[in-house]
Design a protein around this motif. Structure first.
Motif, short mmCIF file in Angstrom:
data_model
loop_
_atom_site.label_atom_id
_atom_site.label_comp_id
_atom_site.label_asym_id
_atom_site.label_seq_id
_atom_site.Cartn_x
_atom_site.Cartn_y
_atom_site.Cartn_z
N ASP A 167 0.82 -1.22 0.00
CA ASP A 167 0.00 0.00 0.00
C ASP A 167 0.84 1.26 0.00
N ARG A 170 -6.08 6.86 11.42
CA ARG A 170 -4.79 6.18 11.43
C ARG A 170 -4.05 6.44 12.74
N PRO A 221 -5.04 4.29 2.89
CA PRO A 221 -5.37 3.01 3.53
C PRO A 221 -6.81 2.60 3.20
N SER A 222 -7.04 1.32 3.10
CA SER A 222 -8.40 0.84 2.84
C SER A 222 -9.25 1.01 4.08
N PRO A 258 -10.72 -1.22 12.55
CA PRO A 258 -10.33 -1.60 13.92
C PRO A 258 -10.02 -0.42 14.83
N GLU A 264 -11.22 -1.14 5.31
CA GLU A 264 -11.15 -2.36 6.13
C GLU A 264 -10.00 -2.30 7.12
N ARG A 265 -8.90 -1.67 6.71
CA ARG A 265 -7.75 -1.54 7.61
C ARG A 265 -8.00 -0.51 8.70
N MET A 266 -8.86 0.46 8.44
CA MET A 266 -9.10 1.53 9.40
C MET A 266 -10.19 1.19 10.42
N GLU A 274 -1.93 0.16 19.21
CA GLU A 274 -0.92 -0.90 19.17
C GLU A 274 -0.25 -1.04 20.53
N LEU A 321 -5.59 4.25 15.37
CA LEU A 321 -5.21 2.86 15.15
C LEU A 321 -3.79 2.62 15.63
N LYS A 322 -2.89 3.54 15.33
CA LYS A 322 -1.51 3.43 15.76
C LYS A 322 -1.41 3.45 17.28
#
Length: 423
Positions: free
Chosen positions: A34, A214, A39-40, A46, A42-44, A221, A217-218
């Protein structure tokens, strides 16, 4: 076409083809599929694992709330909101706060002259400055009360109703993340409501902010091993050259040094160079000092230290591996007026560069007693079992803010400014 122009066009086309080839080669590498692509979704998704994320989109064509949840995104049209209304409310808000700040500075200057001279003329000037300050602060409270009601009616209540948050929860409090755009980035969505009626955001959910999906999401982690030890870095300046005295600093320092092992920088030790050197070695930091923001050039805003400003640019050049930053200073969550969507604030800069949880303020806080009380309540909550529990930051701030609201219901400037950014 002249030969030199033709050669220039050919050269640019060749470079463009070379660029495309290089990008494709990078995307063939493991983990880079990517590269330079958005970002897609689907990735975002979560990012909304802990609760819904509300992206409030403002444009000249229409305004909507994008409700991001793990199962997908739904759109809630905000038919009562226009970009012009948002801009008008933001301008009124900034104007009232600027007037209150200017009159406060004028009054402080007049007080210093009275202490220095004691003349009748200076006393009369100070009296007039006091009246102007009282009027400006009263106007600010009226503006904030009306603004919070407008935010509730046009944005927050439709969003919370769509999400099924209809009243004060009986059990665990739900979380919600605000991601505003345009002029709304300047406004206190987390405090929206008709507070006399307890029809408010803070009576239904625990609010946080995120600059982007993003970034959230980061921040979700696992932190992993921290770069620093378990000492709290405390930067405290009750008296800074050229600035007014901050009465609550000593109480904050006393509490924090009793609760946690600490590295304390205060007075002449709290310099820009020293703070920049110490930041990477600590998991947690608390600033108790003056802050400021340049609305026209927000990257130059920051914290006023003993010798210089610790700017947003200074913070943005570093990388940290830390859990928490408490900013008991003015305007640390305030961005600029030109690049509204860029989230150029000190709180966002600390968050982007590695501080998972950041508590900041949206404007100048003059009730230093209320501010100090709030931070002391937050830290006592976070250290309830003898350890710093940064993951409880949003809940601790929410409880402290609601308690402050209940004590100063008619004075929203006391309890509205405080924000949490992070997971």
């Amino acid at each position: 076409m002249p030969d030199d122009v033709s050669q220039l066009v050919d050269r640019r086309m060749a470079l463009a083809r070379e660029w495309d080839d290089l990008v494709e080669r990078v995307r063939e590498l493991d983990g880079f599929v990517d590269f330079l692509r958005p970002p897609s979704m689907e990735r975002m998704l979560p990012a909304a694992g802990g609760g819904p994320v509300v992206i409030v989109n403002v444009s000249e064509w229409r305004c909507d709330a994008l409700l991001v949840r793990p199962e997908g995104v739904t759109v809630r049209p905000l038919t009562g909101l226009t970009v012009q209304d948002a801009a008008d409310q933001a301008n009124r808000y900034l104007g009232a706060l600027a007037e209150a700040e200017t009159t406060a500075d004028t009054y402080e200057t007049a007080r210093r002259r009275v202490r220095a001279t004691g003349t009748m003329a200076d006393r009369q000037t100070a009296y007039r400055a006091q009246r102007a300050l009282d009027e400006a602060r009263a106007a600010t409270e009226t503006m904030l009360t009306e603004l919070l009601a407008w935010l509730w009616d046009t944005i927050a209540e439709p969003v919370l109703s769509e999400l099924g948050f209809h009243g004060t929860p009986d059990g665990p409090w739900p979380r919600l993340w605000w991601c505003p755009t345009g002029p709304l980035t300047l406004l206190p969505l987390h405090a929206a409501g008709r507070h006399e009626q307890r029809a408010t955001v803070m009576d239904r959910v625990v609010s946080s902010y995120t600059p982007t999906l993003r970034a959230l999401l980061k921040a979700r982690e696992p932190l992993g091993p921290a770069a620093g030890d378990d000492r709290f870095l405390i930067v405290a300046l009750a008296d800074t050259p050229g600035e007014r005295h901050l009465a609550g600093v000593a109480d904050e320092v006393d509490l924090l040094t009793r609760l946690f092992p600490a590295t304390l920088l205060q007075g002449e030790e709290a310099t820009r160079a020293r703070v920049r050197r110490e930041l990477p070695g600590h998991r947690w930091v608390h600033f108790s000092c003056h802050g400021d923001q340049n609305l026209a050039d927000p990257s130059q805003g920051g914290l006023v230290l003993h010798d210089d400003m610790l700017t947003i640019t200074d913070i943005s050049t570093g990388q940290y591996h830390a859990e928490f930053a408490g900013l008991s200073a003015c305007k640390t969550a305030t961005g600029g007026v030109d690049l509204l969507d860029e989230a150029i604030t000190l709180a966002a800069a600390l968050h982007y560069t590695g501080f998972r949880h950041v508590i900041g303020t949206l404007w100048s806080v003059y009730d230093t007693t209320g501010t100090s009380d709030l931070f002391q309540t937050v830290y006592q909550d976070l250290a309830a079992d003898g350890r710093m529990r940064a993951e409880r930051s949003a809940y601790a701030l929410h409880r402290a803010t609601r308690a402050l609201r209940d004590r100063y219901l008619g004075t929203p400037s006391v309890w509205t400014p405080f924000t949490h950014t992070g997971p």
